[in-house]
Design an enzyme around this catalytic site. Structure first.
Site, PDB file in Angstrom:
ATOM      1  N   HIS A   1       0.835  -1.196   0.000  1.00 19.13           N
ATOM      2  CA  HIS A   1       0.000   0.000   0.000  1.00 19.13           C
ATOM      3  C   HIS A   1       0.874   1.252   0.000  1.00 19.13           C
ATOM      4  O   HIS A   1       0.726   2.137  -0.836  1.00 19.13           O
ATOM      5  CB  HIS A   1      -0.914  -0.030   1.226  1.00 19.13           C
ATOM      6  CG  HIS A   1      -1.793   1.162   1.341  1.00 19.13           C
ATOM      7  ND1 HIS A   1      -3.101   1.169   0.915  1.00 19.13           N
ATOM      8  CD2 HIS A   1      -1.549   2.411   1.805  1.00 19.13           C
ATOM      9  CE1 HIS A   1      -3.623   2.361   1.125  1.00 19.13           C
ATOM     10  NE2 HIS A   1      -2.695   3.147   1.668  1.00 19.13           N
ATOM     11  N   GLU A   2       1.797   1.293   0.939  1.00 24.35           N
ATOM     12  CA  GLU A   2       2.614   2.500   1.072  1.00 24.35           C
ATOM     13  C   GLU A   2       3.534   2.678  -0.128  1.00 24.35           C
ATOM     14  O   GLU A   2       3.752   3.795  -0.585  1.00 24.35           O
ATOM     15  CB  GLU A   2       3.427   2.462   2.371  1.00 24.35           C
ATOM     16  CG  GLU A   2       2.576   2.428   3.641  1.00 24.35           C
ATOM     17  CD  GLU A   2       1.632   3.624   3.754  1.00 24.35           C
ATOM     18  OE1 GLU A   2       1.973   4.689   3.226  1.00 24.35           O
ATOM     19  OE2 GLU A   2       0.554   3.479   4.350  1.00 24.35           O
TER      20      GLU A   2
ATOM     21  N   HIS B   1       1.869   4.445  -2.755  1.00 18.93           N
ATOM     22  CA  HIS B   1       1.881   5.906  -2.599  1.00 18.93           C
ATOM     23  C   HIS B   1       3.184   6.516  -3.121  1.00 18.93           C
ATOM     24  O   HIS B   1       3.182   7.595  -3.703  1.00 18.93           O
ATOM     25  CB  HIS B   1       1.715   6.293  -1.132  1.00 18.93           C
ATOM     26  CG  HIS B   1       0.303   6.235  -0.632  1.00 18.93           C
ATOM     27  ND1 HIS B   1      -0.744   6.827  -1.296  1.00 18.93           N
ATOM     28  CD2 HIS B   1      -0.234   5.664   0.471  1.00 18.93           C
ATOM     29  CE1 HIS B   1      -1.863   6.620  -0.611  1.00 18.93           C
ATOM     30  NE2 HIS B   1      -1.580   5.911   0.460  1.00 18.93           N
TER      31      HIS B   1
HETATM   32 ZN   LIG Z   1      -2.733   5.217   2.088  1.00 17.57          ZN
END
Ligand SMILES: [Zn+2]
Ligand SMILES: *[C@@H]1O[C@H](CO)[C@@H](O)[C@H](O)[C@H]1NC(C)=O
Ligand SMILES: *[C@@H]1O[C@H](CO)[C@@H](O)[C@H](O)[C@H]1NC(C)=O
Ligand SMILES: *[C@@H]1O[C@H](CO)[C@@H](O)[C@H](O)[C@H]1NC(C)=O
Length: 710
Positions: free
Chosen positions: A502-503, A506
């Protein structure tokens, strides 16, 4: 060294050293290194003694500043910003041009951001008390300055004049100028001074009450006493961690981690119920009164600005646009999940009946029985699973997946200046053109005094500068992994693996953005939209190909996790998710309703909504969501729905484009160009529709839930 694909996760900042150790593979492991690609050899080849003092070309981020350097930099930022604003404000209204008003502000925004972040991120990662203090102080000063700029009427008038001309350079510039105007107006610059003063008064009251509400919850030290038998099912380690009262009963403090453990593991129904009730009653009347006042003040605030209620004001700038759209969205999902949720609930009710007899099933039983059923159904031992996720192996797998999918090349910069020896830095290139797009720092390992959550920090935003050059994007991923201990590689829990995907999503989102204005670039996009790309990429880590690539038994990394485990993880991910999602929808509806209407009896509202959304399960007597529901007080008021929103549309994208062929580079490049590229420069619905070839829809999300139901 060059490392052509390394490991990356969004967490950001530091893990170089650990990684290198993990990467020193021998024998059989070497095969996997090849399979996973060469990232690993890059890690190995660093000389431990490399001097890390090189600045990164094109990055204005300053790292490892001393306390006095931070103070001086903050002075410089504020002085420079003030002088640019003064200069813009001094342009006569009949002489305003794009060049003398818009360009200087856009340029300032692009260039001061990395300097501000240089002052601020030290607070999260520095090893020195003095530096962290200086950083926090700089943050207060810079925030104060930015707030003051946002209230400057002289600057507003000049920008309004240019907006009124209606001569836009292009669509993005138009969007930029309109955003400048809108931000000033949301600060009350187009209403009378009397009203504006009233607004500021209300804002101060709202802030104070919010703090009080949070303080009440934080200070609450209520506990319950239980005998060992009443806590049956909880592991001995948990009991050891509890204080004891004089009567030798265990004290269970009403903090979320203790409460969650009891609700998940305690076999005694009555204990679960007592804990759930007490937890749902914390700060009862006091916070209830505060919440009611807060809602009234928020409505007043929104009405001064011309909105009909607070929810209208809060949702206006978001992808959802209107509260009625939010209601429709939540209702549609809730309704469409009802059958599945009923099926899940019946499964839990059956098991309760078997274990406890004819006692009615309550909301306090949900987590406990869901976990029991999962244990029976899935042969998933998360402790054992962890043995298959050595940090460096996972990282190299993640690097490979993201590089291949998006046509990128990561290269480690061994001698870049950092703030701690564990931190490592990578350049990101476009694979085809070789263009340098940006950098990311990884600060991955736990350390005393380091910020305790996993996150990505934008350090510098991509932007097109006035001289035609492109400013690079720089990101920092911070996480709390365990480093190698005594020669054994650090291992990741499965939840940490998911977070990493997830990170790291980003990080890639930030770096692949191509917006002209720093204001719309990187992670500065609509909050209803910002999580969507990361959620799409998080989906990847449940795919077989990804799981195989990132896993390997720590003593023999040529052995990835088994096919059955991959399958179980995929199903486990969705288990009881309809029921759990309905519970979240309940709170989101509550939040949206109280912020959309006046004079709501919040206790009655919750009592009414609970059985309606939760398939007839009544609210626990005496509890109310209002007294201990911090999300609706600070940060997410009238916007709690946003998390579900991004999950749903991410599922749509993933199911329609990635599933079946999750490593398809053509699709990856489309995603990079059409979704990550424009970022905040276009309306999110437009961005998603352009990629999907149709409007985003909730259907795929609903169908994926049904498909994986057990
Ligand atoms: Zn997030
Ligand atoms: C003030 O600004 C808001 C937000 O941009 C706008 O909706 C409103 O119409 C403006 N009011 C006046 C009086 O110009
Ligand atoms: C950061 O700066 C301090 C003081 O200048 C220095 O002693 C330290 O070695 C630097 N840290 C790193 C990791 O370079
Ligand atoms: C979900 O339910 C609504 C009724 O609230 C219905 O109109 C809609 O078509 C359903 N959507 C899907 C994708 O099934």
């Amino acid at each position: 060294m060059t490392e052509s694909q390394g490991t990356g996760d969004k967490m950001a900042t530091e893990h170089k050293r650990g990684r290198r150790n993990v990467l020193a593979f021998t024998g059989a492991a070497a095969l996997l290194v090849l399979a996973v690609n060469l990232a690993i050899s890059a890690f190995n080849s660093h000389k431990k003694k490399t001097k890390k003092n090189k600045d990164l070309p094109g990055s204005n981020v300053c790292v490892n500043l001393s306390a006095s350097e931070i103070r001086r930099l903050a002075d410089r930022i504020i002085a420079n910003s003030k002088s640019v604003h003064d200069r813009v404000a001094s342009v006569p209204l009949d002489k305003v041009t794009y060049k003398n008003v818009v360009s200087p502000l856009a340029e300032l925004e692009a260039q001061q951001f990395p300097l501000m972040q240089s002052c601020l991120f030290a607070k999260l990662v520095s090893t020195s008390d003095d530096v962290r203090k200086a950083s926090a102080e700089a943050e207060r000063r810079i925030d104060g300055h930015v707030l003051m700029c946002s209230k400057r009427e002289d600057v507003y008038r000049v920008i309004k004049a240019i907006a009124a001309r209606g001569e836009w350079m292009n669509a993005e510039a138009k969007h930029y100028i309109q955003s400048l105007v809108r931000d000033f107006e949301r600060n009350g610059l187009n209403i009378t001074v009397t009203k504006r003063e009233e607004m500021h008064r209300l804002r101060a009251q709202i802030d104070e009450l919010s703090l009080q509400y949070m303080k009440n919850l934080n200070d609450d030290s209520t506990f319950l006493l239980f005998s060992e038998a009443e806590l049956a099912g909880l592991p001995p380690d948990f009991l050891k961690g509890l204080d004891k009262a004089e009567n030798s009963k265990f004290k269970v403090i009403l903090r979320s981690n203790y409460v969650a453990a009891v609700l998940e593991l305690c076999q005694v129904g009555n204990t679960r119920k007592m804990v759930a009730v007490a937890y749902g009653k914390r700060c009862g009347e006091v916070n209830l009164a505060i919440l009611e006042d807060l809602v009234k003040l928020r409505h007043k605030y929104a009405r001064l600005l011309g909105y009909s209620n607070y929810a209208d004001y809060a949702v206006d700038l978001r992808m959802a646009k209107t509260p009625s759209k939010v209601f429709e969205f939540l209702e549609d999902i809730s309704v469409n999940l009802t059958n599945l949720a009923n099926k899940e609930l019946n499964m839990l009710k059956d098991l309760k009946k078997k274990e406890e007899g004819d006692i009615p099933f309550g909301i306090e039983d949900l987590l406990y029985y869901a976990k029991r059923v999962e244990e029976q159904k899935f042969d998933l031992d998360f402790g054992a699973l962890k043995q298959y996720f050595p940090v460096n192996l996972v990282l190299s797998g993640v690097f490979k997946i993201f590089q291949d999918l998006f046509g990128l090349r990561f290269e480690e910069i061994a001698d870049a200046k950092v703030w701690h020896g564990d931190v490592c830095v990578f350049s990101v290139f476009d694979l085809i053109s070789g263009e340098l797009l940006g950098y990311f720092y990884l600060d991955l390992y736990t350390r005393e005094e380091k910020y305790g959550n996993t996150c990505v920090v934008a350090l510098q935003n991509g932007a097109l500068l006035v001289d035609g050059a492109r400013q690079l994007a720089v990101a920092l991923l911070i996480s709390q992994f365990e480093k190698d201990v005594g020669g054994h590689p650090g291992l990741l829990r499965f939840s940490e693996v998911v977070n990493l995907f997830h990170e790291f999503g980003h990080v890639v989102q930030h770096i692949c953005n191509r917006a002209t204005f720093a204001r719309f670039s990187g992670l500065r996009v609509d909050p209803d939209f910002v999580e969507i790309p990361a959620q799409v990429l998080e989906n990847l880590c449940y795919e077989d190909f990804a799981l195989k690539l990132i896993s390997g038994f720590h003593q023999d990394i040529t052995k990835p996790i088994k096919d059955e485990t991959c399958r179980s993880l995929k199903i486990w991910r969705h288990s009881f998710s309809a029921l759990k999602l309905k519970q979240e929808i309940l709170y989101c509806l509550f939040d949206q309703i109280i912020h959309s209407a006046d004079n709501i009896d919040v206790v009655e509202l919750f009592k009414h909504l609970h059985p309606k959304v939760m398939l007839g399960l009544p609210v626990l007597e005496g509890t109310n969501a209002a007294s201990c529901f911090p999300r609706s007080v600070i940060g997410y008021e009238a916007a709690c729905y946003s998390r579900i929103w991004s999950e749903v549309f991410a599922a749509d994208i993933f199911a329609s484009k990635f599933r079946g062929d999750p490593s398809n580079q053509y699709v990856g490049m489309q995603f990079r160009n059409k979704v990550l590229g424009p970022g905040g420069a276009k309306e999110p619905v437009e961005v998603l529709s352009d990629f999907l070839g149709r409007e985003p829809s909730i259907r795929a999300f609903i169908e994926s839930k049904a498909e994986y139901s057990v």
